[in-house]
Design an enzyme around this catalytic site. Sequence first.
Site, PDB file in Angstrom:
ATOM      1  N   ASP A   1       0.921  -1.086  -0.078  1.00 31.04           N
ATOM      2  CA  ASP A   1       0.159   0.024  -0.222  1.00 31.04           C
ATOM      3  C   ASP A   1       1.070   1.119   0.048  1.00 31.04           C
ATOM      4  OD1 ASP A   1      -2.548   1.834   0.188  1.00 31.04           O
ATOM      5  OD2 ASP A   1      -3.463   0.746   1.777  1.00 31.04           O
TER       6      ASP A   1
HETATM    7  C1  NOJ Z   1      -4.290   4.221  -0.345  1.00 32.65           C
HETATM    8  C2  NOJ Z   1      -5.284   2.831  -0.119  1.00 32.65           C
HETATM    9  O1  NOJ Z   1      -4.992   2.357   1.270  1.00 32.65           O
HETATM   10  C3  NOJ Z   1      -5.006   2.056  -1.122  1.00 32.65           C
HETATM   11  O2  NOJ Z   1      -6.550   1.104  -1.519  1.00 32.65           O
HETATM   12  C4  NOJ Z   1      -5.177   2.606  -2.868  1.00 32.65           C
HETATM   13  O3  NOJ Z   1      -4.909   1.297  -3.966  1.00 32.65           O
HETATM   14  C5  NOJ Z   1      -3.854   3.155  -2.319  1.00 32.65           C
HETATM   15  N1  NOJ Z   1      -3.840   4.227  -1.946  1.00 32.65           N
HETATM   16  C6  NOJ Z   1      -3.312   3.756  -4.434  1.00 32.65           C
HETATM   17  O4  NOJ Z   1      -4.499   4.592  -4.427  1.00 32.65           O
END
Ligand code: NOJ
Length: 698
Positions: free
Chosen positions: A270
Amino acid sequence: MKKRTIRLHCRELVEQINRLIAQMTLAEKLGQLTMTAADYAVTGPLITPVSEDAIRSGAIGNLLNLYGAGPTHRIQKIAVEESRLRIPLLLGFDALHGQRTVFPIPLAEAGLFDPAAWEATARLAAEECAGDGLNMTFAPMLDVSRDPRWGRIAESPGEDPFVGSAFARAKTRGFQSADLAGTNAVSACAKHYVAYGAINAGREYASTDMSEAMLREVYLPPFRAAVEAGVAAIMPAFTDLNGIPMTAHVHLLQNVLREELGFEGVLVTDYHAIAELLNHGVAGDLAEAAALALKAGVDIDMMSDAYRLGLPQALQRNLVAMEEIDAAVRRVLVLKERLGLFADPYRRGRSDVSVTAQSRALARDVGARSLVLLKNDANILPLAAPKLAVIGPLADAGGEMGGPWGGAGRSEDCVGVLQGLTDAGLIVRHAPGVAIDTDDVSGIASALELCADADVILLCLGEAALMSGEAASRAYLGLPGAQQELADAVFEKAGGKPVVVVLFSGRPLAVPSLVSRAHAVLAAWFPGCEAGHAIADVLTGKVSPSGRTAVSWPRAVGQIPIFFGERPGGRPFNPKDHFTSHYSDVENTPLFPFGHGLTYGDFELSNFRVEPDGDGLTVKVDVANHGALAAEETVFLFLNQKKPGVTRPLLELKGFGKIALPPSEQGTVTLTLPRPIGRAELFVGPKAAFSSLLSLSI
Ligand code: NOJ
């Protein structure tokens, strides 16, 4: 024969990829393990802005948050035609519930209990992603959640692992199709592995802590299902579980996910998660953090720049070996090959994408079917061509309808309630009364004036889109701002005139008094770009409501976590015995249980029977519609298993099915389940409430 050919192809592929790896410098390898964000959408801190030179030099091998045929083609061209090894980029974006065409938020879409529809929206989203030049989407989100304080419950398929697993399979198939290299397919990335939905007190980015049994029973199954469906990528959660951050969790990533579940795809962190290992306190510097993630089997570093900056040092300090870097690079290159990028890096992104009549039709259909009719006293709904006073801050709010994270959808493409009702030919007068989240009550008086000559008052209330989603936890789950005051004033003024509430939210709200005073309540969640039309379809009876809540609604925040899969405990509640499990100030039951949702029909279930069927059981139940209108009934199948020495949930979901019936018609719903071992009881019914279930001991 076929198997051999595939294996041969795999061997050739690995050899080809190994030859490529042998030519790579360390910097080029780390480039393949790096994913950097452009700024088309900002989903975290922008610490390493994309430079075209970095792509040209091979230092960045993957991007997120850039879309559109033109921009993706231009950037892919730099990688493929100007970098030394000409390796194409993975281009990823969150198309959680649609790319350009925004569908209902996942929590709402889960309430369709219709895997074919779940797959259809993912398919269309994938086509739009591919049209936008993307080859990966960070979806589906598969975190079972039983805590509506957590804003990301909006992105989830709700409280139940069986539903989450069916959702995982349908979404993976929809995004990836049968051919990952297809020009309309993208790699799915199941997220967030694992147990993020059980975050402490529902507070975003906090820790999780649970037993292995709970993990395996509730939180792991959707990921297992995604792996079985062939999901190409998985994203570990930001969170730590039982004291170990998921980004560095060797046991859960290597032993469980890769070895036990057999996941061979790519692990993408993430956003900024490797760097956050320092905040977790498990790494002293970026080199240690990078080493921990790599050793746990994490392949791509999204937005920490920890692999590029930390792994060279980690190598020098013998924290990692080159073979471990190569293994990650190999998995990334295999995915690029599977996506067909080496054969033709421009196979996606050939035309500009926009919302079309066809995609709107799907959004309207799914939008209408995601609405949950929570209450409908005296069959106030469907509305009989009345004069409507439409009050509330969410009536004329097209921009809110896409919910907290509507992909590349545009707010100007979203239809609000007012417009939907007007398009349906209803006579409508509108005043917002109050804003969504301020204390200003000066508009209430003029809103009340509209109520005087209306036949029905429609109150459009709830949360703003950004009150749920990432980083949007709430401790109070009532109506925000002065909306409850507006509602109370309207109920007073209405003097018995019907008041219908359309309630928008990214989560169940704890609004017992609103529900008890309203004649009808429609939970709209955030229905997507066709919200207004979908809501008008249901209010006017063009579509009979069929959505069921995929999550329990609490009466009070103090009941959370509240879910149907509870264990009985040694002192189950008995109203005649004080020393049994209960609250002294609120009932144990939810305001609305999992599966609740009324229709315009009047259904009766009967003749529940079970037949052996090989290793399993076939369950049948007759369903009759005694109502005056056609409608669709949803039937849930639950199991209560008795096991010596181990407690089991009172109800475990084992199946669901739907049946559409005209008035006075009858049909049969057939479901199957594996034969339980030992003593068990089966239940069927329209929701997870014992009073509405038929049961059989087996
Ligand atoms: C943070 C989020 O937790 C995740 O779900 C997402 O895919 C990423 N940002 C990228 O946008």
